[in-house]
Design an enzyme around this catalytic site. Sequence first.
Site, PDB file in Angstrom:
ATOM      1  N   HIS A 120       0.857  -1.178   0.000  1.00 40.15           N
ATOM      2  CA  HIS A 120       0.000   0.000   0.000  1.00 40.15           C
ATOM      3  C   HIS A 120       0.900   1.238   0.000  1.00 40.15           C
ATOM      4  CE1 HIS A 120      -2.846   2.958   1.714  1.00 40.15           C
ATOM      5  NE2 HIS A 120      -3.821   2.118   1.423  1.00 40.15           N
ATOM      6  N   ASP A 198       2.905  -4.653   7.952  1.00 37.92           N
ATOM      7  CA  ASP A 198       1.613  -3.970   7.812  1.00 37.92           C
ATOM      8  C   ASP A 198       0.511  -5.023   7.930  1.00 37.92           C
ATOM      9  OD1 ASP A 198      -0.692  -2.665   7.060  1.00 37.92           O
ATOM     10  OD2 ASP A 198       0.036  -2.026   5.093  1.00 37.92           O
ATOM     11  N   GLN A 201      -4.795  -5.437   6.798  1.00 39.77           N
ATOM     12  CA  GLN A 201      -5.750  -6.346   6.171  1.00 39.77           C
ATOM     13  C   GLN A 201      -5.777  -7.718   6.843  1.00 39.77           C
ATOM     14  OE1 GLN A 201      -7.889  -5.640   3.666  1.00 39.77           O
ATOM     15  NE2 GLN A 201      -7.173  -3.527   3.539  1.00 39.77           N
ATOM     16  N   LYS A 224     -10.709  -1.634  10.143  1.00 38.81           N
ATOM     17  CA  LYS A 224     -10.701  -2.810   9.262  1.00 38.81           C
ATOM     18  C   LYS A 224     -10.961  -4.101  10.031  1.00 38.81           C
ATOM     19  CE  LYS A 224      -7.630  -0.628   5.881  1.00 38.81           C
ATOM     20  NZ  LYS A 224      -8.596  -0.365   4.803  1.00 38.81           N
ATOM     21  N   CYS A 362      -4.795   2.328  -3.867  1.00 31.42           N
ATOM     22  CA  CYS A 362      -3.604   2.858  -3.178  1.00 31.42           C
ATOM     23  C   CYS A 362      -2.393   1.947  -3.381  1.00 31.42           C
ATOM     24  CB  CYS A 362      -3.864   3.078  -1.692  1.00 31.42           C
ATOM     25  SG  CYS A 362      -5.081   4.354  -1.348  1.00 31.42           S
TER      26      CYS A 362
END
Length: 405
Positions: A120, A198, A201, A224, A362
């Site tokens: 991202h 990261d 998600q 999320k 993104c």
Amino acid sequence: MSDIAQLRNDFVTLNQSIEGNPLVYLDSGATSQKPQVVINEINHFYSKNNANVHRGLHTLSERVTSQYEGVREKLAQFLGVFATELVWTSGATHSINLVASGLTNQLRYDDVILITALEHHANIVPWQQLAQRTGAKLKVIPVNDQGIICTNNVLAQIQKWQPKIFACTHASNTLGNILDVQVFIAQAKKIGATTIIDGAQAFLHLRPNLRQLDCDFYVLSAHKALGPTGLGILFGKYEQLNALPVYQTGGEMIETVTFDQTTFRQAPAKFEPGTPNISAVLGFGAAIDYLSNINFSAMHKYEQSLFKYLLEHLSAIKGVKLYGDLDNNIGTISFTFKSEHHYDLAMLLNSYGVAVRSGHHCTQPLMQALNLNGTIRVSLAFYNNHTDIDRFISALNNCIQLIEG
């Protein structure tokens, strides 16, 4: 799995019509829907307990401070870490920027920052800026023409570049690919690299144990994972976290202040200046409780059954091209239909009540690597059902008939 399907009833936003059709929400990768208990908790704070934290001796302040810090403890148990290793931020983007800024003095000219082509923008641009500040080099592990990164290639690239920083996504926001980050982290640790993952998600779908992963830093976004917007989490191993300099300054994160100098508190407080997003933290606490009461194995099986059902029906449509790792996936599919523009197709789907995302998501460098100007993205969660997928496939076929006359 029938018990998991019943959880849909807790998400009131799903019970509405769009353009005269039942809402089919297939955009959980952008933000998850919120169960009623989360909404209730936020309302309860503002109606019964509204006060600032860490600042008052009166009943409301003491009550909400206890609840607020209780959520930090609750999340720490959920992630398998210590509460002192968790910093509240405004989102995963804020968290990555905090770390990237803090590592400035640890880099030298020609040091390597290694990332993947799946990232991202929030896990690209902060490292670009860090490289520009320090003279370090940003290197990128490429994807193949399907958008997949081979695990062995990642390990080879880590060995080749000997990076000082290795940053990668746990699961791709655009393609849904699940990366074997525990293996990557172990390889990076052998050469002394600082590892940043990261998990925006991955958190909802994979429930990672951060102690087992053994990364130095891991970032999350509450919205999320059933929680409110405007709240993020930065996990950092305590020594590495506390070694970072302060990122922003203000009240609450200080120890002493005179007009000559200021001293700062230890982590996590040193990274939390000003009044925090109290209602979001409490709402996220309700989300953690909600998730804790779901059998993770059953939820995972249910989500994967939905994904396979979607994959089967979507791949059967002539002209549809799918991208990403469809064998190791959190339940997200990116696709194109012939030469049709993704924006037009998404707008047509909306007229049938189907909410999907279109565009570059993104991840412009990833789109460039795949020679695409964008895709349609379908991202599932456990509150979806097979009827959602049937309605989506029916709507997509109707849109194709309209397009092709």
